[in-house]
Design a protein around this motif. Structure first.
Motif, PDB file in Angstrom:
ATOM      1  N   PRO A  71       0.826  -1.215   0.000  1.00  0.00           N
ATOM      2  CA  PRO A  71       0.000   0.000   0.000  1.00  0.00           C
ATOM      3  C   PRO A  71       0.857   1.260   0.000  1.00  0.00           C
ATOM      4  O   PRO A  71       1.922   1.311   0.627  1.00  0.00           O
ATOM      5  CB  PRO A  71      -0.798  -0.132   1.306  1.00  0.00           C
ATOM      6  CG  PRO A  71      -0.803  -1.587   1.615  1.00  0.00           C
ATOM      7  CD  PRO A  71       0.525  -2.094   1.144  1.00  0.00           C
ATOM      8  N   VAL A  72       0.371   2.277  -0.698  1.00  0.00           N
ATOM      9  CA  VAL A  72       1.088   3.545  -0.771  1.00  0.00           C
ATOM     10  C   VAL A  72       0.073   4.670  -0.888  1.00  0.00           C
ATOM     11  O   VAL A  72      -0.983   4.511  -1.519  1.00  0.00           O
ATOM     12  CB  VAL A  72       2.066   3.555  -1.976  1.00  0.00           C
ATOM     13  CG1 VAL A  72       1.326   3.375  -3.285  1.00  0.00           C
ATOM     14  CG2 VAL A  72       2.895   4.814  -1.998  1.00  0.00           C
ATOM     15  N   ALA A  73       0.369   5.798  -0.274  1.00  0.00           N
ATOM     16  CA  ALA A  73      -0.506   6.960  -0.334  1.00  0.00           C
ATOM     17  C   ALA A  73      -0.075   7.870  -1.475  1.00  0.00           C
ATOM     18  O   ALA A  73       1.084   7.846  -1.913  1.00  0.00           O
ATOM     19  CB  ALA A  73      -0.461   7.734   0.983  1.00  0.00           C
ATOM     20  N   LEU A  74      -0.998   8.671  -1.969  1.00  0.00           N
ATOM     21  CA  LEU A  74      -0.665   9.621  -3.036  1.00  0.00           C
ATOM     22  C   LEU A  74       0.500  10.501  -2.614  1.00  0.00           C
ATOM     23  O   LEU A  74       1.411  10.768  -3.408  1.00  0.00           O
ATOM     24  CB  LEU A  74      -1.885  10.481  -3.377  1.00  0.00           C
ATOM     25  CG  LEU A  74      -1.674  11.496  -4.504  1.00  0.00           C
ATOM     26  CD1 LEU A  74      -1.664  10.790  -5.856  1.00  0.00           C
ATOM     27  CD2 LEU A  74      -2.748  12.576  -4.494  1.00  0.00           C
ATOM     28  N   SER A  75       0.502  10.946  -1.369  1.00  0.00           N
ATOM     29  CA  SER A  75       1.571  11.824  -0.896  1.00  0.00           C
ATOM     30  C   SER A  75       2.939  11.154  -0.978  1.00  0.00           C
ATOM     31  O   SER A  75       3.962  11.836  -1.154  1.00  0.00           O
ATOM     32  CB  SER A  75       1.297  12.257   0.549  1.00  0.00           C
ATOM     33  OG  SER A  75       1.191  11.129   1.404  1.00  0.00           O
ATOM     34  N   GLN A  76       2.977   9.837  -0.874  1.00  0.00           N
ATOM     35  CA  GLN A  76       4.248   9.120  -0.953  1.00  0.00           C
ATOM     36  C   GLN A  76       4.752   8.992  -2.385  1.00  0.00           C
ATOM     37  O   GLN A  76       5.949   8.750  -2.603  1.00  0.00           O
ATOM     38  CB  GLN A  76       4.100   7.736  -0.320  1.00  0.00           C
ATOM     39  CG  GLN A  76       3.810   7.768   1.175  1.00  0.00           C
ATOM     40  CD  GLN A  76       3.527   6.383   1.726  1.00  0.00           C
ATOM     41  OE1 GLN A  76       2.579   5.718   1.316  1.00  0.00           O
ATOM     42  NE2 GLN A  76       4.353   5.928   2.659  1.00  0.00           N
ATOM     43  N   MET A  77       3.865   9.128  -3.340  1.00  0.00           N
ATOM     44  CA  MET A  77       4.262   9.002  -4.744  1.00  0.00           C
ATOM     45  C   MET A  77       5.136  10.156  -5.212  1.00  0.00           C
ATOM     46  O   MET A  77       5.821  10.044  -6.231  1.00  0.00           O
ATOM     47  CB  MET A  77       3.026   8.906  -5.638  1.00  0.00           C
ATOM     48  CG  MET A  77       2.220   7.636  -5.487  1.00  0.00           C
ATOM     49  SD  MET A  77       0.835   7.675  -6.657  1.00  0.00           S
ATOM     50  CE  MET A  77       0.035   6.128  -6.309  1.00  0.00           C
ATOM     51  N   PHE A  78       5.111  11.264  -4.479  1.00  0.00           N
ATOM     52  CA  PHE A  78       5.906  12.423  -4.884  1.00  0.00           C
ATOM     53  C   PHE A  78       7.403  12.164  -4.760  1.00  0.00           C
ATOM     54  O   PHE A  78       8.193  12.765  -5.477  1.00  0.00           O
ATOM     55  CB  PHE A  78       5.547  13.639  -4.014  1.00  0.00           C
ATOM     56  CG  PHE A  78       4.271  14.324  -4.396  1.00  0.00           C
ATOM     57  CD1 PHE A  78       4.291  15.515  -5.108  1.00  0.00           C
ATOM     58  CD2 PHE A  78       3.045  13.789  -4.039  1.00  0.00           C
ATOM     59  CE1 PHE A  78       3.116  16.155  -5.454  1.00  0.00           C
ATOM     60  CE2 PHE A  78       1.858  14.416  -4.380  1.00  0.00           C
ATOM     61  CZ  PHE A  78       1.888  15.606  -5.089  1.00  0.00           C
ATOM     62  N   GLY A  79       7.785  11.282  -3.838  1.00  0.00           N
ATOM     63  CA  GLY A  79       9.200  11.048  -3.624  1.00  0.00           C
ATOM     64  C   GLY A  79       9.903  12.328  -3.218  1.00  0.00           C
ATOM     65  O   GLY A  79       9.460  13.051  -2.323  1.00  0.00           O
ATOM     66  N   LYS A  80      10.957  12.660  -3.913  1.00  0.00           N
ATOM     67  CA  LYS A  80      11.745  13.858  -3.598  1.00  0.00           C
ATOM     68  C   LYS A  80      11.214  15.112  -4.289  1.00  0.00           C
ATOM     69  O   LYS A  80      11.751  16.206  -4.102  1.00  0.00           O
ATOM     70  CB  LYS A  80      13.199  13.646  -4.008  1.00  0.00           C
ATOM     71  CG  LYS A  80      13.390  13.459  -5.509  1.00  0.00           C
ATOM     72  CD  LYS A  80      14.845  13.227  -5.861  1.00  0.00           C
ATOM     73  CE  LYS A  80      15.030  13.052  -7.373  1.00  0.00           C
ATOM     74  NZ  LYS A  80      16.453  12.809  -7.735  1.00  0.00           N
ATOM     75  N   HIS A  81      10.159  14.949  -5.102  1.00  0.00           N
ATOM     76  CA  HIS A  81       9.656  16.074  -5.888  1.00  0.00           C
ATOM     77  C   HIS A  81       8.430  16.719  -5.243  1.00  0.00           C
ATOM     78  O   HIS A  81       7.789  16.136  -4.359  1.00  0.00           O
ATOM     79  CB  HIS A  81       9.290  15.607  -7.297  1.00  0.00           C
ATOM     80  CG  HIS A  81      10.451  15.058  -8.069  1.00  0.00           C
ATOM     81  ND1 HIS A  81      11.488  15.840  -8.505  1.00  0.00           N
ATOM     82  CD2 HIS A  81      10.725  13.779  -8.479  1.00  0.00           C
ATOM     83  CE1 HIS A  81      12.374  15.086  -9.157  1.00  0.00           C
ATOM     84  NE2 HIS A  81      11.929  13.833  -9.150  1.00  0.00           N
ATOM     85  N   ASP A  82       8.121  17.905  -5.699  1.00  0.00           N
ATOM     86  CA  ASP A  82       6.897  18.593  -5.275  1.00  0.00           C
ATOM     87  C   ASP A  82       5.817  18.532  -6.348  1.00  0.00           C
ATOM     88  O   ASP A  82       4.727  19.072  -6.150  1.00  0.00           O
ATOM     89  CB  ASP A  82       7.197  20.061  -4.933  1.00  0.00           C
ATOM     90  CG  ASP A  82       8.007  20.189  -3.654  1.00  0.00           C
ATOM     91  OD1 ASP A  82       7.793  19.382  -2.735  1.00  0.00           O
ATOM     92  OD2 ASP A  82       8.882  21.080  -3.586  1.00  0.00           O
ATOM     93  N   THR A  83       6.126  17.919  -7.469  1.00  0.00           N
ATOM     94  CA  THR A  83       5.162  17.769  -8.554  1.00  0.00           C
ATOM     95  C   THR A  83       5.015  16.293  -8.899  1.00  0.00           C
ATOM     96  O   THR A  83       6.007  15.568  -8.981  1.00  0.00           O
ATOM     97  CB  THR A  83       5.607  18.549  -9.805  1.00  0.00           C
ATOM     98  OG1 THR A  83       5.647  19.948  -9.500  1.00  0.00           O
ATOM     99  CG2 THR A  83       4.630  18.337 -10.962  1.00  0.00           C
TER     100      THR A  83
END
Length: 230
Positions: A71-83
């Motif tokens: 499981p992963v949250a949308l916020s975690q998909m950003f990784g090191k980026h802000d976009t």
């Protein structure tokens, strides 16, 4: 604002010449170049307008997805980026295989993913179970795209028409300095906005397939679409 040189003056400044071309060809090609310069400028203006959009709406929830590692949250998909760029692929549980059009586009994006991710995070989401999506990605030879499943359809419902929409979608999200994640931009062109005789598509098109075919004598045509086989 800098005053731009008229496109017609630029087109005539250093004209190209190709072997055995006729005067008619050169005149028509120079006229086309004027329009190509204007198109480039218009695309730049559109891009500037997009970047100048006011803040979009905050996401209603931190959506949950199934990823290759769990499981992963949308916020975690950003990784090191802000976009974060999210592409919704047409590959729901009722589909025997992935959409040919989506697959053709993602075939091209897989090679670009490593470059895109220097500037922004990129995620491909579908409504099928994650193992089914991963299997399909392997069959297509995708090695750089990050794939996820939207098992509940919550994200799909908010950013792709409805929970069970068998349609593609594209959404860009931005994380502000305060950590708030907001929707930045999504395409809004569709069948209702298409001109007569045209399929709805963006300008410029995001699929390199159509961009290349648009430069040929035959063009993209109206009766051909990519297939999953050769």
């Amino acid at each position: 604002m800098d005053t731009l040189t008229p496109a017609a003056d630029l087109a005539r400044a250093e004209p190209m010449r190709w072997p055995n071309e006729s005067a008619d060809y050169r005149a028509a090609r120079t006229a086309l170049l004027v329009e190509e310069i204007e198109l480039r400028r218009h695309i730049t203006r559109v891009n500037d307008m997009r970047r100048a959009l006011p803040e979009g709406g905050a996401i209603p929830q931190d959506y949950r997805f199934d990823g290759p590692e769990g499981p992963v949250a949308l916020s975690q998909m950003f990784g090191k980026h802000d976009t974060l760029i999210v592409y919704c692929m047409m590959y729901g549980p009722k589909r025997e295989t992935g959409c040919p059009m989506c697959s053709a586009q993602l075939d091209a994006w897989d090679g670009e993913a490593r470059h895109i991710e220097k500037r922004a995070a990129l995620a491909v989401v579908a409504r099928s179970p994650i193992e089914r999506i991963r299997k399909y990605a392997k069959e297509r030879g995708w090695t750089h795209l990050s794939v996820y499943s939207d098992p509940t359809g919550d994200f799909w419902a908010d950013y792709n028409r409805d929970r069970d929409a068998d349609m593609p979608a594209y959404a860009v999200f931005h994380r502000g300095a305060d950590g708030t994640i907001r929707h930045f931009w999504s395409p809004e062109a569709g069948f209702a906005t298409a001109d007569p005789g045209q399929d709805p598509h963006l300008a410029p098109d995001m699929n390199p397939l159509w961009i290349l075919l648009d430069t040929t004598p035959e063009g993209r045509g109206t009766d051909w679409y990519p297939k999953l086989d050769d």
